[in-house]
Design an enzyme around this catalytic site. Sequence first.
Site, PDB file in Angstrom:
ATOM      1  N   GLU A 275      -7.941   8.599   1.028  1.00 51.43           N
ATOM      2  CA  GLU A 275      -7.594   8.585  -0.400  1.00 51.43           C
ATOM      3  C   GLU A 275      -8.621   7.894  -1.286  1.00 51.43           C
ATOM      4  O   GLU A 275      -8.852   8.297  -2.417  1.00 51.43           O
ATOM      5  CB  GLU A 275      -6.239   7.893  -0.633  1.00 51.43           C
ATOM      6  CG  GLU A 275      -5.054   8.639  -0.098  1.00 51.43           C
ATOM      7  CD  GLU A 275      -4.623   8.103   1.240  1.00 51.43           C
ATOM      8  OE1 GLU A 275      -3.443   8.168   1.539  1.00 51.43           O
ATOM      9  OE2 GLU A 275      -5.482   7.600   1.999  1.00 51.43           O
TER      10      GLU A 275
ATOM     11  N   GLU B 228       4.178  10.101   1.341  1.00 49.45           N
ATOM     12  CA  GLU B 228       3.225  10.377   0.257  1.00 49.45           C
ATOM     13  C   GLU B 228       1.877  10.788   0.843  1.00 49.45           C
ATOM     14  O   GLU B 228       1.241  11.743   0.389  1.00 49.45           O
ATOM     15  CB  GLU B 228       3.069   9.132  -0.611  1.00 49.45           C
ATOM     16  CG  GLU B 228       2.553   9.392  -2.010  1.00 49.45           C
ATOM     17  CD  GLU B 228       3.638   9.838  -2.972  1.00 49.45           C
ATOM     18  OE1 GLU B 228       3.269  10.316  -4.051  1.00 49.45           O
ATOM     19  OE2 GLU B 228       4.827   9.715  -2.652  1.00 49.45           O
TER      20      GLU B 228
ATOM     21  N   HIS C 214       6.665   2.825  12.215  1.00 48.10           N
ATOM     22  CA  HIS C 214       5.782   1.965  11.425  1.00 48.10           C
ATOM     23  C   HIS C 214       5.918   0.526  11.912  1.00 48.10           C
ATOM     24  O   HIS C 214       6.903   0.146  12.526  1.00 48.10           O
ATOM     25  CB  HIS C 214       6.157   2.029   9.943  1.00 48.10           C
ATOM     26  CG  HIS C 214       5.949   3.386   9.344  1.00 48.10           C
ATOM     27  ND1 HIS C 214       6.124   3.627   8.010  1.00 48.10           N
ATOM     28  CD2 HIS C 214       5.587   4.572   9.893  1.00 48.10           C
ATOM     29  CE1 HIS C 214       5.877   4.906   7.762  1.00 48.10           C
ATOM     30  NE2 HIS C 214       5.562   5.499   8.896  1.00 48.10           N
TER      31      HIS C 214
ATOM     32  N   ASP D  96      -2.777   8.095   4.141  1.00 53.05           N
ATOM     33  CA  ASP D  96      -1.798   7.098   4.580  1.00 53.05           C
ATOM     34  C   ASP D  96      -0.709   7.722   5.435  1.00 53.05           C
ATOM     35  O   ASP D  96      -0.413   8.915   5.339  1.00 53.05           O
ATOM     36  CB  ASP D  96      -1.179   6.399   3.367  1.00 53.05           C
ATOM     37  CG  ASP D  96      -2.173   5.494   2.653  1.00 53.05           C
ATOM     38  OD1 ASP D  96      -3.199   5.160   3.267  1.00 53.05           O
ATOM     39  OD2 ASP D  96      -1.934   5.145   1.483  1.00 53.05           O
TER      40      ASP D  96
END
Length: 809
Positions: free
Chosen positions: A15, A92, A384, A88
Amino acid sequence: MVKKSNNEKSLVIVESPAKARTINKYLGSDFIVEASMGHVRDLPPKGINVDIENNFEPHYDIMPGKKRTVSSLKSAAKKCDKIYLATDLDREGEAIAWHLAELLGKPEEKTYRVIFNAITKQAIQEAFANPGKLDMDKVMAQQARRILDRIVGYQISPLLWKKVARGLSAGRVQSVAVKIIVDRERQIRNFKPEEYWLIPAVFTVDLDRDYSRDWKQFITPKSEDDKPPTLAKQYEWLSQRNAFKAELVSVGGKKFHADNAEQANRIYEALKKVDFKVDDIQTRLTKSRPSPPFITSTLQQAAAGRLGYGTKRTMRISQQLYEGIDLGSMGSLGLITYMRTDSTHLSGQAINEARKYIDKSFGSQYVPAKPNFFTSKKSAQQAHEAIRPTDVDYAPDDIRQFLTDEQYKIYDLIWRRFVACQMAEGKWNVTTVSIGANTEVGKCLYRSVGRVLVFDGFTRVWPTTSNMPQLPEVKQNQPLKPIDIESQQKFTKPPARYTEGSLVKELEKEGIGRPSTYSSIISTIQDRKYVEQRDKKLYATDLGEVVTDKLAGYFPKIMSIPFTRHMEAQLDEIEEKHIDWLSVLKEFYAPFSENLQTAQEEMVHAKAETTPSEYTCPKCGKPLEYRFGKKGRFLSCSGYPDCKYAVPCDKEGKMMEEKVTEHKCPKCGNPMVEKFGRFGKFLGCSNYPECKTIQNIDAEGNIAPPKPPAEPTGITCHKCKKGEFVIRQSKRGPFMGCNRFPRCRTIVSIKQKENLLKLQGEGKWPPKDEDKVDEILGRKKTTKKTGKKTAKKTAKKAKKTSKASKDTK
């Protein structure tokens, strides 16, 4: 370095440039690392761009300002054999990766998805050694969320424009967050304080000393501006005199309660006549377990509470720490794991490294027999990790020279919380002392609780505060001397207003929003003027209350916390349980469209609604009523339009009466009246609306001198080429600005005046080239560092442009 079997290049897309630089050093020359600068494709800002009738089909387009980025990425992709999408690891990031894959059009077998929790050599190498494919369940979960938010934003916002004011917006999550604050505002407004009484005492074991006078002098402020000593200072003073505080807990065998002065004084008078002694002593060992490592919400709460940082600031700094910090000879390194997470899970390797560090730095007694594990909430994504340092050996003080002050403070919080979570329990001896006295109203019992540290454990790294003092040594039946006994009137307090930290806690508790959205929700509701922040507290504005009432009246489901929680859970299940995303959208849209139709037909304009008040019109004697205008709520005569009297009111609805002053109108001679506007107090002619004269006043109510007119310089504005610079005044002193303001907002330092006049006389000003302008004005040339900032700024601007004001979460 990651090894490849042939010489063909591979394209890696992330990103941001910062992330690209950090990753690039671990991959080697066979990889080209480029940055997408965030999202590259989205629903266009003009129009809803969702075909509701055709299974909610979205129509995507390249975002404004991103065509050059996409062209550059396409060009790079053509030269490379494979593409690795390294955005990521959350929804998103998965959506960004999917949009990139769609735009670049590389065959699926040559397009890979790599995810990593930390930007370190080991994490990057492991990710590229085991690349995967796009997770379409995760993509569809994000797409469903985006479509839902677009439908709500684009279909309710125009309704608010018609029925309240232009430029307003509504959001599926945003509006519920505002409602939470509005509900708290009304709880506070409607709260009725209840009286109660306490009879606290201060005792000492020194029977031959009288500390009463000294104690009174110590706790009494020396002046009006002075504050009484803090609780910690009081405890310190008392400890030095073998004294301690105690609270009355029972009278005559019943729990003490007094809700008026008569009840309290009867007991107070009885206590003044008796002797006191230790009635009971109980000591027990208590243990305190460390808190879990940070997740997004708890990091935001801790940063707000301990550092005073807002959620937006905390996430910006955390992003910098995640993407990589230049550590000098060690190069750029990601210092923390991914910061948008709701899981407290820690990898086995991270736990082992923490335990080794604790043993080496503090001793084996600080390492628990077994690692500490923590339970996450049901909706947490266990794949995560929690937010932790990528390498525990990088202690905050060891790398402080490479960090800014705010980076150091956030990293210090994360590092300490992680280390502490794997340390042994803290242990305290907690002593409860009961003090008894036989009085004419029955036996009275006081109680005091204190604690003594036995073993600090995790608190050595993560200090905790306690309101418990250290008590002097006492024995059963030991007599005590009262230093002070006081009867105190108290009143119950309303619930506290939300802060950014406590609102995040409430949103998380209610299951509203997700780690990636907390910060944007809080920013949006303030940007839209539905909520304002004063002294770190969040206040609902008049506009926020009006919009909330309108939406709650016609869209009860959307404004319902349980329904919003249900929808969030449904969106999660698209990813986790593979449920059909279209069925989720259809379940939402059917009742929503009915509510929308009803609201369009029946909703009354906010300005047409009135609420009775307790005030009467000073001009005609009719009742005043509350109305809503573009500046918020105000009081207006119910006889309007025959009587046009109106006056502002404060946040509590109290009339802000206009005062007639000694000043006369310079135009018509009538008295000037003190009025209230959006910029504070000012004077207006009492003959308004016939005379519309106004004058500014200072803090003392004196007429402020008029601002001097702008002084022409004759220097042409280099930006618009039509205007010329004039000298204006500001709080920081004079500056030069274009006289075509607000059409042209160019400003230049006053120090450049003589130089620019000289250059203009020589025909060298204004230059055609913008770089030449920067050179003449002494602006910094673009370096790698400023290039990074400019890139971020461009990306941020493009992101803002791409979102319509009404399309928000």
